[in-house]
Motif scaffolding. Structure first.
Motif, PDB file in Angstrom:
ATOM      1  N   CYS A 208       0.813  -1.219   0.000  1.00  0.00           N
ATOM      2  CA  CYS A 208       0.000   0.000   0.000  1.00  0.00           C
ATOM      3  C   CYS A 208       0.843   1.264   0.000  1.00  0.00           C
ATOM      4  CB  CYS A 208      -0.932   0.015   1.203  1.00  0.00           C
ATOM      5  SG  CYS A 208      -0.096  -0.061   2.794  1.00  0.00           S
ATOM      6  N   THR A 209       2.105   1.156  -0.335  1.00  0.00           N
ATOM      7  CA  THR A 209       2.941   2.356  -0.428  1.00  0.00           C
ATOM      8  C   THR A 209       3.702   2.339  -1.740  1.00  0.00           C
ATOM      9  OG1 THR A 209       4.744   1.226   0.728  1.00  0.00           O
ATOM     10  CG2 THR A 209       3.261   2.548   2.066  1.00  0.00           C
ATOM     11  N   CYS A 210       4.170   3.498  -2.129  1.00  0.00           N
ATOM     12  CA  CYS A 210       4.963   3.628  -3.343  1.00  0.00           C
ATOM     13  C   CYS A 210       6.369   4.069  -2.973  1.00  0.00           C
ATOM     14  CB  CYS A 210       4.331   4.650  -4.294  1.00  0.00           C
ATOM     15  SG  CYS A 210       2.683   4.186  -4.863  1.00  0.00           S
ATOM     16  N   TYR A 211       7.310   3.816  -3.869  1.00  0.00           N
ATOM     17  CA  TYR A 211       8.681   4.217  -3.605  1.00  0.00           C
ATOM     18  C   TYR A 211       8.812   5.737  -3.646  1.00  0.00           C
ATOM     19  CZ  TYR A 211      10.067  -0.660  -4.217  1.00  0.00           C
ATOM     20  OH  TYR A 211      10.209  -2.015  -4.079  1.00  0.00           O
ATOM     21  N   LYS A 212       9.734   6.237  -2.841  1.00  0.00           N
ATOM     22  CA  LYS A 212      10.029   7.664  -2.883  1.00  0.00           C
ATOM     23  C   LYS A 212      10.424   8.062  -4.295  1.00  0.00           C
ATOM     24  CE  LYS A 212      11.761   7.980   1.863  1.00  0.00           C
ATOM     25  NZ  LYS A 212      12.965   8.235   2.693  1.00  0.00           N
ATOM     26  N   ASN A 213       9.952   9.209  -4.697  1.00  0.00           N
ATOM     27  CA  ASN A 213      10.238   9.674  -6.056  1.00  0.00           C
ATOM     28  C   ASN A 213      10.329  11.188  -6.025  1.00  0.00           C
ATOM     29  OD1 ASN A 213      10.609   9.901  -8.779  1.00  0.00           O
ATOM     30  ND2 ASN A 213       8.748   8.819  -9.361  1.00  0.00           N
ATOM     31  N   ALA A 214      11.551  11.708  -6.035  1.00  0.00           N
ATOM     32  CA  ALA A 214      11.764  13.156  -6.014  1.00  0.00           C
ATOM     33  C   ALA A 214      12.149  13.607  -7.412  1.00  0.00           C
ATOM     34  CB  ALA A 214      12.864  13.509  -5.013  1.00  0.00           C
TER      35      ALA A 214
ATOM     36  N   VAL B 226       7.225   6.596 -15.584  1.00  0.00           N
ATOM     37  CA  VAL B 226       5.872   6.169 -15.953  1.00  0.00           C
ATOM     38  C   VAL B 226       5.203   5.352 -14.857  1.00  0.00           C
ATOM     39  CG1 VAL B 226       6.374   6.196 -18.407  1.00  0.00           C
ATOM     40  CG2 VAL B 226       6.814   4.110 -17.109  1.00  0.00           C
ATOM     41  N   SER B 227       5.909   5.095 -13.755  1.00  0.00           N
ATOM     42  CA  SER B 227       5.325   4.340 -12.651  1.00  0.00           C
ATOM     43  C   SER B 227       6.036   4.718 -11.370  1.00  0.00           C
ATOM     44  CB  SER B 227       5.456   2.823 -12.894  1.00  0.00           C
ATOM     45  OG  SER B 227       6.810   2.418 -12.764  1.00  0.00           O
ATOM     46  N   CYS B 228       5.576   4.134 -10.257  1.00  0.00           N
ATOM     47  CA  CYS B 228       6.185   4.417  -8.953  1.00  0.00           C
ATOM     48  C   CYS B 228       7.239   3.383  -8.581  1.00  0.00           C
ATOM     49  CB  CYS B 228       5.099   4.445  -7.875  1.00  0.00           C
ATOM     50  SG  CYS B 228       3.888   5.756  -8.119  1.00  0.00           S
ATOM     51  N   ASP B 229       7.581   2.483  -9.494  1.00  0.00           N
ATOM     52  CA  ASP B 229       8.563   1.454  -9.198  1.00  0.00           C
ATOM     53  C   ASP B 229       9.974   2.034  -9.200  1.00  0.00           C
ATOM     54  OD1 ASP B 229       6.534  -0.407  -9.065  1.00  0.00           O
ATOM     55  OD2 ASP B 229       6.673  -0.924 -11.184  1.00  0.00           O
ATOM     56  N   ILE B 230      10.901   1.246  -8.651  1.00  0.00           N
ATOM     57  CA  ILE B 230      12.310   1.641  -8.644  1.00  0.00           C
ATOM     58  C   ILE B 230      12.818   1.717 -10.085  1.00  0.00           C
ATOM     59  CG2 ILE B 230      14.618   0.779  -8.132  1.00  0.00           C
ATOM     60  CD1 ILE B 230      13.491   1.989  -5.743  1.00  0.00           C
ATOM     61  N   GLY B 231      13.601   2.747 -10.383  1.00  0.00           N
ATOM     62  CA  GLY B 231      14.150   2.894 -11.724  1.00  0.00           C
ATOM     63  C   GLY B 231      15.152   4.019 -11.781  1.00  0.00           C
ATOM     64  N   TYR B 232      15.612   4.330 -12.988  1.00  0.00           N
ATOM     65  CA  TYR B 232      16.551   5.428 -13.173  1.00  0.00           C
ATOM     66  C   TYR B 232      15.911   6.744 -12.746  1.00  0.00           C
ATOM     67  CZ  TYR B 232      19.462   2.328 -16.090  1.00  0.00           C
ATOM     68  OH  TYR B 232      20.258   1.315 -16.548  1.00  0.00           O
TER      69      TYR B 232
ATOM     70  N   LEU C 233      20.410   4.862 -23.065  1.00  0.00           N
ATOM     71  CA  LEU C 233      19.428   5.221 -22.051  1.00  0.00           C
ATOM     72  C   LEU C 233      20.111   5.622 -20.747  1.00  0.00           C
ATOM     73  CD1 LEU C 233      16.522   5.327 -20.949  1.00  0.00           C
ATOM     74  CD2 LEU C 233      16.664   2.868 -20.544  1.00  0.00           C
ATOM     75  N   ALA C 234      21.128   4.871 -20.346  1.00  0.00           N
ATOM     76  CA  ALA C 234      21.871   5.195 -19.124  1.00  0.00           C
ATOM     77  C   ALA C 234      22.602   6.526 -19.275  1.00  0.00           C
ATOM     78  CB  ALA C 234      22.855   4.078 -18.803  1.00  0.00           C
ATOM     79  N   ALA C 235      23.132   6.786 -20.468  1.00  0.00           N
ATOM     80  CA  ALA C 235      23.836   8.049 -20.702  1.00  0.00           C
ATOM     81  C   ALA C 235      22.874   9.234 -20.600  1.00  0.00           C
ATOM     82  CB  ALA C 235      24.499   8.024 -22.074  1.00  0.00           C
TER      83      ALA C 235
ATOM     84  N   VAL D 102      24.465   1.152  -8.263  1.00  0.00           N
ATOM     85  CA  VAL D 102      23.682   2.248  -8.845  1.00  0.00           C
ATOM     86  C   VAL D 102      22.308   2.338  -8.191  1.00  0.00           C
ATOM     87  CG1 VAL D 102      22.581   3.058 -10.957  1.00  0.00           C
ATOM     88  CG2 VAL D 102      24.917   2.193 -11.032  1.00  0.00           C
ATOM     89  N   MET D 103      21.674   1.191  -7.957  1.00  0.00           N
ATOM     90  CA  MET D 103      20.337   1.198  -7.361  1.00  0.00           C
ATOM     91  C   MET D 103      20.379   1.651  -5.900  1.00  0.00           C
ATOM     92  SD  MET D 103      18.573  -2.233  -8.945  1.00  0.00           S
ATOM     93  CE  MET D 103      16.990  -1.843  -8.208  1.00  0.00           C
ATOM     94  N   LEU D 104      21.373   1.170  -5.155  1.00  0.00           N
ATOM     95  CA  LEU D 104      21.439   1.496  -3.736  1.00  0.00           C
ATOM     96  C   LEU D 104      22.012   2.874  -3.464  1.00  0.00           C
ATOM     97  CD1 LEU D 104      22.629  -1.924  -2.240  1.00  0.00           C
ATOM     98  CD2 LEU D 104      20.324  -0.986  -2.311  1.00  0.00           C
TER      99      LEU D 104
END
Length: 792
Positions: free
Chosen positions: A229-235, A283-289, A443-445, A369-371
């Motif tokens: 019921c929560t989403c990842y932080k996204n600033a 495009v979503s609240c999931d973990i990503g770049y 994409l990473a660049a 990179v993710m952490l």
């Protein structure tokens, strides 16, 4: 088996979803284990009835082998397996709405303390621990069982799906996975690093992925460790638009756009996000770049507390006992990161003995990179830069899988702290990555350069790359226009994100490039117009939202603003199935409000063009889908009140309410009610009364009679100042087409109320009486109105 009632199924699953989203309800439910097992058994029965594969009905063998008397423990483990491997994988053949509900319900059940340990543990691992269990209701996690690659992958999949429900559970999982991850660094075992020992390497990689997922769950916004019921932080990197909320028109635009956002967004946390600040590529609240902006990371480093919560350790145990299902505070992520940095330093060292396998090197770079979103010291970003740069120097340049994480990590670290001696080398690496034929590397660049553009827009590194970036964007626009070139959605979103950011923040540079902004706008409009595979709904929405921000920050010219307004109005004229209505509507509204917020009144040919746009919106109500019509009628009252005179508004709305071709009269009635509410504060009750008296003759001539009475009742209730009568409006609106005793009573009551308001004005009261006298010659009910007002 008896057939499943789909309507009841949806209702019950929706109710359970709401229960699991509120900790107080969940606590009450969890305190009754019999209720929990009943729901689990019922859900298993339903899925078997729906022919969902993956559930094993024969529980006797498990019951005998595991010495478990309660089938629910085995069933919940099977439900989690079915959810991850069958339902979410799309193999069950269920509609997406049902998948959404089942996902929330099964995960909510599996997080309940009474069954959570069984849900998290694969059945195979449970079998391995059956002989050593003291309490058959609480399986013991054995590290030896996790050394089986299949068991470990299943365990990690379950943990990523369910999260963790307590601090001890987090620490236990962390310790098990860290033990598997670091045999080289901790025990000195050299055999597992041999290239031919594929199985050992695979379970180390799996353990690394598990640790990364475990720590990333601490980024959940409201309840760390609870992915339900929560989403990842996204600033977001974009700053709020100051002019938007500094004016009345800007505030109203913001309210309308957030109304549209809430109508289309399923994700609860995204409904309240300032959509004008959202990163285009997200495009979503999931973990990503680009999960967290550089500004957020900088603030995080200055305000970091080593624990998730400010609750003292002494209070943690009591908090755990009183709230057993809530994700618990006190997780020490700082210590976890320090341990991981030591392990990664050893594994990624060029002089590591034995040499770290390639598969593990790649996963380590990805994990770092993710952490890095959890880093809380500049020294950690400096370590990330030096470690990844050494990896880049000592690794094969052709390894694009590795390079994508290296270039992103280097840019992110450099955005926080960069040695000036490394600028030239990083610049060359970026240019090389942008020219790569490997899409993930490009994409990473792009993601990396966005970090740098945000952190140091005036820096020497950014200045040296501006010409290259403008050229890259121009070439990308040409490729997008080339319909034969296939590109991933995420890559295209990132290209557009870079494009919009460059136009907004480097206006002087892009305006010196001939035809740059017109090319971007034309390409974006082609993307929205296109119906090929590249133009997905999310891509079109992102491009249109980017256009809106450019309008609001005044990054485009007057003629380009007019072009976007005409484009949006033209798109709304197309059939409903051919456009993304909500996004197009958003651009249209923003164009109109961007115009009225400007001091230059000649920015657009206001009167004719705006009235034409409103006519298009009313036409859309007639031709569009019911959901579209509901949204448009929801925003039109506010929009018209800001753009038109009261006379024009009343003429347009009442004319639409009288139209025989209007397929959604209830929606128009609600709009009339809102317009009258707004105009009552502008022109007063006398103004509304004049318009009612001008219109009631037309209403009495409507056919059939039930429609005439319903229309008049809605009209009189809307103009009334009696809050008790106005409170009946939703009921009155729902009675369309009905004419029984209740409808007649409400009609007479509303007529008397209106007449009481004009009784003091002889001209108005005489007009009212004459209209009903004329109508009463053909319909008795109108005579009844005259009798009722005469009796008062």
């Amino acid at each position: 088996m008896a057939p499943v009632d789909i309507c009841q199924l949806y209702a019950h699953l929706s109710l359970l979803c709401h229960v699991f989203k509120h900790s107080q309800f969940t606590s009450v439910f969890a305190n009754n284990p019999s209720h929990v097992f009943t729901v689990i058994d019922s859900l298993t029965y339903i899925l078997n009835n729906l022919n969902v594969p993956g559930l094993t009905p024969e529980l006797e063998n498990y019951r005998e082998t595991l010495a478990i008397s309660q089938d629910g423990y085995i069933q919940i483990s099977q439900l989690v397996t079915c959810l991850s491997d069958i339902i979410l994988a799309g193999k069950a053949g269920l509609p997406s709405s049902l998948v959404f509900l089942l996902n929330n319900v099964i995960r909510g059940l599996a997080r309940l303390p009474s069954v959570n340990e069984h849900a998290r543990m694969p059945v195979t691992a449970f079998l391995m621990s059956s002989e050593t269990r003291e309490d058959n209701n609480k399986p013991q996690l054995k590290v030896d069982a996790l050394q089986d690659t299949v068991v470990l992958r299943d365990f990690i999949k379950r943990n990523n799906l369910l999260g963790w429900i307590s601090r001890p559970q987090f620490e236990e999982t962390w310790a098990c996975l860290l033990h598997l991850l670091s045999p080289v660094a901790v025990t000195g075992n050299v055999d597992i690093a041999e290239e031919d020992d594929v199985e050992n390497i695979e379970w180390m990689v799996s353990a690394l992925r598990g640790i990364t997922g475990l720590l990333c769950q601490t980024l959940n916004r409201a309840q760390p460790g609870n992915p339900l019921c929560t989403c990842y932080k996204n600033a977001h990197r974009h700053k709020p638009i100051a002019s938007l909320l500094s004016s009345t028109s800007g505030e109203k635009l913001y309210q309308i756009r957030m109304f549209l956002r809430r109508k289309v967004s399923r994700c609860e946390c995204m409904k309240e996000v300032d959509l004008f600040c959202v990163n285009t590529e997200r495009v979503s609240c999931d973990i990503g770049y680009n999960q967290l902006s550089i500004g957020h990371l900088t603030t995080q480093m200055s305000t970091f507390s080593p624990l998730i919560s400010s609750i003292e350790k002494a209070d943690v145990e009591s908090a755990e006992k009183s709230q057993p299902i809530k994700s618990l505070q006190g997780v020490d992520t700082a210590s976890c990161l320090k341990l991981l940095i030591d392990v990664y330093s050893h594994l990624l060292s060029p002089s590591a003995t034995p040499k770290t396998p390639l598969m593990l090197l790649n996963e380590c770079a990805k994990s770092i990179v993710m952490l890095s979103d959890l880093f809380y010291e500049k020294s950690q970003f400096a370590w990330m830069f030096s470690t990844l740069y050494d990896l880049y120097l000592n690794h094969h340049a052709e390894d694009e899988l590795m390079n994508q994480y290296v270039v992103l990590g280097l840019c992110k670290a450099a955005a926080i702290h960069l040695d000036s001696n490394m600028e030239e080398k990083l610049c060359k690496l970026l240019e090389q990555s942008f020219r790569s034929i490997h899409i993930p590397t490009r994409l990473a660049a792009i993601s990396g350069i966005l970090y740098l553009l945000e952190a140091a827009p005036e820096g020497d590194l950014v200045k040296s790359l501006l010409n290259f970036l403008v050229d890259f964007i121009s070439r990308s626009m040409d490729l997008i226009n080339n319909k034969s070139t296939l590109m991933s959605e995420l890559y295209l979103l990132s290209v557009w994100s870079l494009t919009f950011y460059m136009i907004e923040h480097f206006q002087e540079k892009v305006k010196t490039v001939n035809n740059f902004i017109p090319q971007v706008l034309q390409t974006g409009m082609e993307v929205v117009n296109s119906s090929d595979n590249n133009s997905t709904t999310r891509l079109c929405s992102a491009v249109l939202l980017g256009f809106e921000r450019l309008l609001l920050v005044n990054a485009i010219s007057k003629s380009e603003s007019v072009l976007l307004l005409k484009f949006a109005s033209d798109r709304l004229s197309l059939p409903a199935t051919h456009i993304n209505t909500h996004s197009i509507l958003g651009l249209l509204v923003t164009c109109m409000y961007a115009d009225i917020s400007e001091a230059d009144e000649n920015r657009l040919d206001t009167a004719e063009l705006k009235m034409e746009v409103v006519s298009i919106l009313f036409d859309r109500i007639r031709r569009g889908l019911p959901q579209e019509s509901e949204v448009i009628t929801g925003i039109l009252p506010t929009l018209m009140s800001d753009l038109f005179s009261s006379q024009d508004i009343m003429n347009k709305v009442i004319g639409e309410f009288l139209s025989e071709q209007q397929p959604h009269p209830v929606l128009i009635a609600k709009m009339v009610y809102e317009v009258f509410e707004e105009q009552a504060t502008v022109g007063g009750s006398s103004f509304l009364q004049d318009w009612v008296l001008l219109s009631i003759t037309s209403f009495t001539q409507r056919h059939p009679l039930a429609m005439a009475i319903w229309s008049l009742t809605c009209f009189f209730v809307s103009v009334s100042s009696n809050h008790w009568l106005k409170g009946l409006f939703p009921y009155v609106a729902s009675r369309i087409g009905c004419l029984d005793e209740v409808d007649e009573k409400i009609f007479l009551l509303s007529c008397k109320d209106f007449y009481d308001g004009i009784r003091h004005d002889s001209h108005k009261s005489q007009t009212f009486v004459s209209v009903f006298q004329s109508a009463g010659r053909t319909e008795l009910i109108y005579k009844t109105v005259l009798e009722a007002i005469a009796a008062t």
